[in-house]
Design a protein around this motif. Structure first.
Motif, short mmCIF file in Angstrom:
data_model
loop_
_atom_site.label_atom_id
_atom_site.label_comp_id
_atom_site.label_asym_id
_atom_site.label_seq_id
_atom_site.Cartn_x
_atom_site.Cartn_y
_atom_site.Cartn_z
N PHE A 146 -1.42 -8.21 -6.23
CA PHE A 146 -0.33 -7.60 -6.98
C PHE A 146 -1.26 -6.24 -7.78
N ALA A 147 -0.73 -5.08 -7.41
CA ALA A 147 -1.43 -3.96 -8.09
C ALA A 147 -0.46 -3.26 -8.93
N THR A 148 -1.11 -2.77 -10.15
CA THR A 148 -0.31 -1.81 -11.00
C THR A 148 -1.19 -0.63 -11.06
N LEU A 149 -0.40 0.71 -10.70
CA LEU A 149 -1.10 1.93 -10.84
C LEU A 149 -0.57 2.81 -11.75
N LYS A 203 6.85 -2.06 -3.28
CA LYS A 203 6.53 -1.48 -4.21
C LYS A 203 7.98 -0.76 -5.17
N VAL A 204 7.43 -1.12 -6.41
CA VAL A 204 8.77 -0.49 -7.49
C VAL A 204 8.16 0.35 -8.50
N ALA A 205 8.99 1.25 -9.10
CA ALA A 205 8.57 2.15 -10.07
C ALA A 205 9.20 1.61 -11.29
N PHE A 263 3.56 2.15 -10.95
CA PHE A 263 3.90 1.69 -9.71
C PHE A 263 3.43 0.39 -9.88
N HIS A 264 4.06 -0.73 -9.38
CA HIS A 264 3.58 -2.03 -9.38
C HIS A 264 3.98 -2.44 -7.83
N ALA A 265 3.20 -3.01 -7.30
CA ALA A 265 3.30 -3.22 -5.82
C ALA A 265 2.57 -4.60 -5.33
#
Length: 512
Positions: A144-147, A252-254, A264-266
């Motif tokens: 689970f990544a947050t950019l 992915k969602v913004a 961005f969370h993906a």
């Protein structure tokens, strides 16, 4: 009519929905002005209230349904036989109401809730299987990544309960060139109107903020490319051969931040070569921890040189922010330990919640900061539009020609919820299955029989296996309910349904 009489009237109203029943869930209508309250009471006491209630329940108490006139026929695709027909004249109010489908909770809580539920099941199916996705995908490495976005100036925020900006000894507060303090000693509480606001608007780089927001989708695209390159390098194969060994799938969602910019969370999953059922088996040699490091490496290396806003502007090198986060997702149930890996249900819930948020949910669009952002958009685009009109050039040919179209989204033009092709099922498939269920339920009601949901295997059939066609002719009659009172009544009913469903879910969790 006294308030006591009014309360007795609408607390006793039987709104038609399996989720609306239950004591202890009265309609919340205390916030209405006198005119809207009068409209609500007029609807509740009207002769056609039962018809209105039925029409509202059919669209899940949507706040702004679409009204249609026309008719349709269900035809057997093989024989051409007309199996059934429907006309808007057969609807309770003589017009067909359909959901508005708005994903934003601020606009339509009912449709937003449905969108969030669909997004939850779409994401969850890509983590643990189900809905036609094999359970084996749960064995694949996932993170689970947050950019995040970079900083474009100091803003008020929360720092884990500490002061807004780092503490400095008394008498040593620093000031910017505009004479404003660059230090804030306040511990801001949630809901504080200063949160997300620049310490100095004149220092904040509004143009770079908007340029980054406009090109954020391009940064994400380049991130996916760089991630594939990092995977190929790790496996020691040419990038052209990577799909034969491993593919990266994602949902992915913004999400808007308080300062009016997106993160961005993906959920990112690694698959191996395709299996017989169309989904991929877990690749060998790459763990979730290794994938998390590769995601952070790829995100940190992404760059894009954005075109200048005008001839006097400069080229900006855009990157993601330094606050990157990438954590493994584990199938094991999480405990209260925050350092444990996230569970699929947590990730699906996070992404579904983010997908229904808009700029107005996290950002005070009436704040000086948001007004300055919109004003900057106008300052940038007005000369572009003037030049386009003078030279007869389409706005699409200018890199920022359509920026003004997205001013209500503060310059973000990307989709709020996206996924890779082979991550899981699609929202369209989920919606078509729901339509099949509603048709089966309506047919069972007409025939006076009970519908056993466990026997509805045809809901999972592919679209290519459909044996019937629906042919219709429809014309647009308008949007929304007849009065503001009707709209508020629908919103209140949807809120009561949500509260009742949440209470049932909590009871099941407590008893389970």
């Amino acid at each position: 009519m006294t308030r006591e009489t009014r309360d007795r009237v609408w607390d006793a109203v039987p709104l038609r929905s399996t989720e609306q029943a239950g004591e202890g869930h009265p309609l919340d209508l205390d916030h209405l002005d006198a005119a809207t309250e009068a409209q609500v009471l007029a609807r509740l006491l009207s002769r056609d209230f039962d018809a209105w209630s039925e029409a509202a329940s059919r669209v899940g108490h949507c706040a702004r349904p679409i009204r249609l006139h026309g008719s349709s026929q269900t035809v057997d695709g093989a024989t051409g036989e007309v199996l059934s027909s429907f006309s808007s004249a057969d609807s309770p109010l003589g017009v067909l109401h359909v959901r508005c489908g708005n994903r934003r909770a601020v606009d339509c809580p009912s449709c937003s809730r449905l969108y969030a539920a669909d997004t939850f099941h779409l994401i969850r199916a890509g983590v643990v299987g189900g809905k036609g996705v094999p359970e084996q995908v749960g064995e694949n490495p996932m993170v689970f990544a947050t950019l995040t976005a970079p900083s474009f100036g100091l803003v008020h925020g929360t720092r884990g309960g500490r002061t807004c900006r780092p503490f400095t000894p008394k008498g040593q507060d620093q000031t910017c060139e505009h004479g404003r303090s660059t230090v804030c000693h306040t511990r801001h509480a949630d809901g504080d109107q200063l949160l997300g606001q620049p310490l100095c608007q004149d220092c904040y780089d509004y143009e770079s903020h908007l340029v980054w927001q406009w090109w954020a989708p391009e940064l994400w695209r380049r991130f996916t490319i760089d991630l594939r390159r990092a995977l190929a390098k790790t496996l020691g194969v040419p990038e052209t051969r990577l799909p034969d060994l491993v593919t990266a799938q994602y949902a992915k969602v913004a999400e808007y931040q308080q300062r009016g910019i997106v993160h961005f969370h993906a959920l990112i999953r690694l698959d191996g070569p395709k299996s017989a059922d169309g989904f991929a088996l877990a690749p060998a040699g790459i763990t979730a921890s290794l994938l998390a490091r590769l995601v952070e490496q790829a995100a940190a290396g992404v760059v894009f040189d954005a075109p200048p806003l005008n001839e006097a502007d400069v080229v900006r090198r855009l990157r993601f922010g330094t606050q990157l986060d990438s954590r493994p997702v584990a199938a094991a149930r999480r405990t209260d330990d925050p350092d444990r890996a996230l569970t699929p249900e947590q990730v699906a819930g996070y992404l579904a919640k983010y997908a229904t948020k808009s700029a107005t949910d996290s950002t005070d669009t009436a704040s000086p900061h948001a007004r300055r952002l919109r004003a900057t958009i106008a300052q940038v685009t007005d000369p572009i539009h003037a030049d386009a009109r003078r030279d007869g050039i389409p706005l699409r040919e200018h890199p920022y020609g359509l920026l003004f179209k997205w001013r209500h989204m503060l310059g973000f033009r990307g989709h709020f919820s996206t996924k890779s092709r082979r991550y899981s099922i699609t929202l369209g498939q989920l919606r078509r299955r729901r339509v099949r269920y509603e048709r089966a339920l309506a047919a069972a009601n007409r025939e006076g029989r009970t519908l056993d949901v466990r026997d509805l295997d045809d809901l999972l059939l592919d679209d290519t296996e459909e044996t019937t066609l629906v042919v219709g002719q429809w014309t647009y009659a308008g949007s929304g309910w007849d009065t503001d009172g009707d709209a508020e009544l629908a919103r209140a009913a949807a809120a009561r349904a949500r509260e009742y469903a949440q209470e049932r879910a909590a009871n099941r969790h407590q008893n389970g």
